[in-house]
Scaffold this motif. Sequence first.
Motif, PDB file in Angstrom:
ATOM      1  N   UNK A   1       0.797  -1.221   0.000  1.00  0.00           N
ATOM      2  CA  UNK A   1       0.000   0.000   0.000  1.00  0.00           C
ATOM      3  C   UNK A   1       0.826   1.267   0.000  1.00  0.00           C
ATOM      4  N   UNK A   2       2.107   1.149   0.338  1.00  0.00           N
ATOM      5  CA  UNK A   2       2.947   2.353   0.389  1.00  0.00           C
ATOM      6  C   UNK A   2       3.848   2.472  -0.828  1.00  0.00           C
TER       7      UNK A   2
ATOM      8  N   UNK B   1      -8.728  10.624   1.955  1.00  0.00           N
ATOM      9  CA  UNK B   1      -8.305   9.261   2.275  1.00  0.00           C
ATOM     10  C   UNK B   1      -7.117   9.191   3.220  1.00  0.00           C
ATOM     11  N   UNK B   2      -6.377  10.283   3.341  1.00  0.00           N
ATOM     12  CA  UNK B   2      -5.247  10.271   4.289  1.00  0.00           C
ATOM     13  C   UNK B   2      -5.252  11.570   5.083  1.00  0.00           C
TER      14      UNK B   2
ATOM     15  N   UNK C   1       5.515   3.905   5.372  1.00  0.00           N
ATOM     16  CA  UNK C   1       5.285   5.345   5.266  1.00  0.00           C
ATOM     17  C   UNK C   1       6.561   6.123   4.936  1.00  0.00           C
TER      18      UNK C   1
ATOM     19  N   UNK D   1       3.201  10.627  12.147  1.00  0.00           N
ATOM     20  CA  UNK D   1       2.576   9.564  11.370  1.00  0.00           C
ATOM     21  C   UNK D   1       1.478  10.080  10.470  1.00  0.00           C
ATOM     22  N   UNK D   2       0.659   9.168  10.007  1.00  0.00           N
ATOM     23  CA  UNK D   2      -0.478   9.547   9.169  1.00  0.00           C
ATOM     24  C   UNK D   2      -1.574   8.506   9.298  1.00  0.00           C
TER      25      UNK D   2
ATOM     26  N   UNK E   1      -2.380  13.644   7.804  1.00  0.00           N
ATOM     27  CA  UNK E   1      -1.113  13.597   8.535  1.00  0.00           C
ATOM     28  C   UNK E   1      -1.340  13.901  10.015  1.00  0.00           C
TER      29      UNK E   1
ATOM     30  N   UNK F   1      -7.620   4.343   2.544  1.00  0.00           N
ATOM     31  CA  UNK F   1      -7.685   4.320   1.081  1.00  0.00           C
ATOM     32  C   UNK F   1      -8.799   3.357   0.649  1.00  0.00           C
TER      33      UNK F   1
ATOM     34  N   UNK G   1       7.100   7.537   1.540  1.00  0.00           N
ATOM     35  CA  UNK G   1       6.444   8.812   1.189  1.00  0.00           C
ATOM     36  C   UNK G   1       7.356   9.977   1.575  1.00  0.00           C
TER      37      UNK G   1
ATOM     38  N   UNK H   1       2.696   1.417  -4.112  1.00  0.00           N
ATOM     39  CA  UNK H   1       1.890   1.186  -5.306  1.00  0.00           C
ATOM     40  C   UNK H   1       2.050  -0.237  -5.798  1.00  0.00           C
TER      41      UNK H   1
ATOM     42  N   UNK I   1     -12.331   3.784  -1.020  1.00  0.00           N
ATOM     43  CA  UNK I   1     -13.113   4.733  -0.241  1.00  0.00           C
ATOM     44  C   UNK I   1     -13.190   6.098  -0.914  1.00  0.00           C
ATOM     45  N   UNK I   2     -14.127   6.911  -0.399  1.00  0.00           N
ATOM     46  CA  UNK I   2     -14.229   8.307  -0.832  1.00  0.00           C
ATOM     47  C   UNK I   2     -13.042   9.090  -0.273  1.00  0.00           C
ATOM     48  N   UNK I   3     -12.891  10.326  -0.747  1.00  0.00           N
ATOM     49  CA  UNK I   3     -11.834  11.198  -0.240  1.00  0.00           C
ATOM     50  C   UNK I   3     -12.424  12.152   0.792  1.00  0.00           C
TER      51      UNK I   3
ATOM     52  N   UNK J   1     -13.199  -0.182  -5.970  1.00  0.00           N
ATOM     53  CA  UNK J   1     -13.150   1.283  -6.106  1.00  0.00           C
ATOM     54  C   UNK J   1     -12.531   1.976  -4.894  1.00  0.00           C
TER      55      UNK J   1
END
Lengths: 275, 305
Positions: B24-25, B61-62, B268, B68-69, B64, B73, B271, B27, B57-59, B55
């Motif tokens: 997930x971090x 989505x993250x 993470x 951390x964060x 901070x 998604x 990123x 791609x 989740x809606x935005x 599809x």
Amino acid sequence: MKQENSCVLEHRLYQGDYRLLKLSAPLIGPLVQPGQFVHVKIPRLEQAVLRRPFSVFKADASGLSILYKTVGKGTAALTTVADGEPVNLIGPLGTGFPTAGNGKTPVLVAGGYGNAALYLQAARLPVKGVAFFGGRTSGDVLCVDEFEALGWEVRIATDDGSLGRKGFVTAALDEWLAEQESGVRSQGAGGGEQNETFQSLELFACGPNAMLRAVGDRALAKGLTAWLSMDRNMACGVGACLTCVIKRKTAGGWEWARCCKDGPVFNAEEILWED
Amino acid sequence: MNKPDLKVRIGSLEMKNPVTVASGTFGYGPEYAGLVDLDRLGAITVKGICTEPHVGNATPRTFETAGGMLNAIGLPGPGAQGFIKKYLPFYEKYSVPLIVNIWGKTVEDYSRVAEIFNDQARIGALEVNVSCPNVKEGGALYGTDVNLFRTVVDAVRVRTQKPLIVKLAPNVADIKVFARAAQECGAEAVSIMNSYPAMAIDIETRRPQLANRTGGLSGPAIKPIAVKLVWEAARAITIPIIGMGGIYTPEDALEFIIAGASAVAVGTASFTDPSSAVRVIEGVEAWMAAKGIGSIAELRGTVQA
């Protein structure tokens, strides 16, 4: 796309609270295309795990610059960077503005310092047209001289009327588009030619989402092409995390498109706006 | 000074060093290929895939947070066949081992996706995501109820000969119960931990910062939680543990290995700095060489506790 340890060449107040940050970026600078952005690791923001994306204002082999104001913790910390300090960059990122189509007359529309993201486009477009800049007050309208120096006719609107026309930038745009459509300002002789002149307009816009939507809606209603630079919170900046997605229309419905990779610039007709 | 042996084995999957990336971090891999030499990594672990396109989740989505964060998604993705068509060919030009993270809404989904990927030679291992905090169906439920957990791992096990790595949820009363269950069901490894269920609220609008309301916390803030869970699980099982949660530096990775992990994942931190995983590999090697430690096995689980 490169990762580069750049260094602060210049950092100063530009106008009011807006700041100009110029960074040496011999790898990234020459690669920047109009409308692309850089992902900045903000120095001394130790609790932050995420970089901050900034549209590139100017870029060449001597470096790249960004224009910003304090809107949150990241930009607040950025105000403290000093000349000579290292700043890590990833860039250039995203899909920027296309060059105007053949025979097209470009029109720029910007809200506030969104026009920074249009500067490279304004400089590189072979044909110069009219640029509409909006802001809350005169202090929020930036770079007018710079765009005029490139050969653009700049028209200004401010919410409080302190500079240019009073009202939204889209109102100024509406008025001008109506003139173009009716041919009032057309130098051409026949009605057909006037219509052709109008249909040759191509819009490039950057600013708040509400403004972008309004610009896109107008363009679509009048059958014009509009390219909108969308602003979304981002995490990775390279298309991996799927944070910055917007809905893009497809034949059967919609799909997610990544502002950081597929955008930030989208054709207005692709965007499915959410209420 | 001799170079330490960094090799790690997870069943038939051989990693030349103990560092992968967290699902997930990173791609599906190509997103970072311009910035990271993918073949330097011990393995690449791609974003979670289920049978059909999903599809997510809606935005927003993250979000901070301090150190951390949060993310919710919601596992959007191209589905198993979409992944095979769109992303697997990309790996032909790389030698890096590929771990595919799989998930399902039902036990049958898990079986089917495992079966589809079983025929793909380029895939080196499957990581079973029974602990995503952000999908309503299945997801975290399979990770926190040990009977459901066993059902899923059993179902996947019978459909694949590939090494199975089961990704454990951190929000359980006793991680050892789930680690043992994974081992008993025939998993080759466990990964510890998934992001921790968490929440943040905008005090002005009084709305959650995420469209999904809650999400998973990742980053340095969760590292001590993950170290503790790895340490506990390591004393309960004999299969390898892939430790993850807030790893930014070689020292972080070494801490996990000393706690009992055989390998680690950088999440993470990619990123923050895409070169994090490679820096971790280089730093682990240099530290081991300086200390005269010959292999990961020699260091693993050596915590004096």
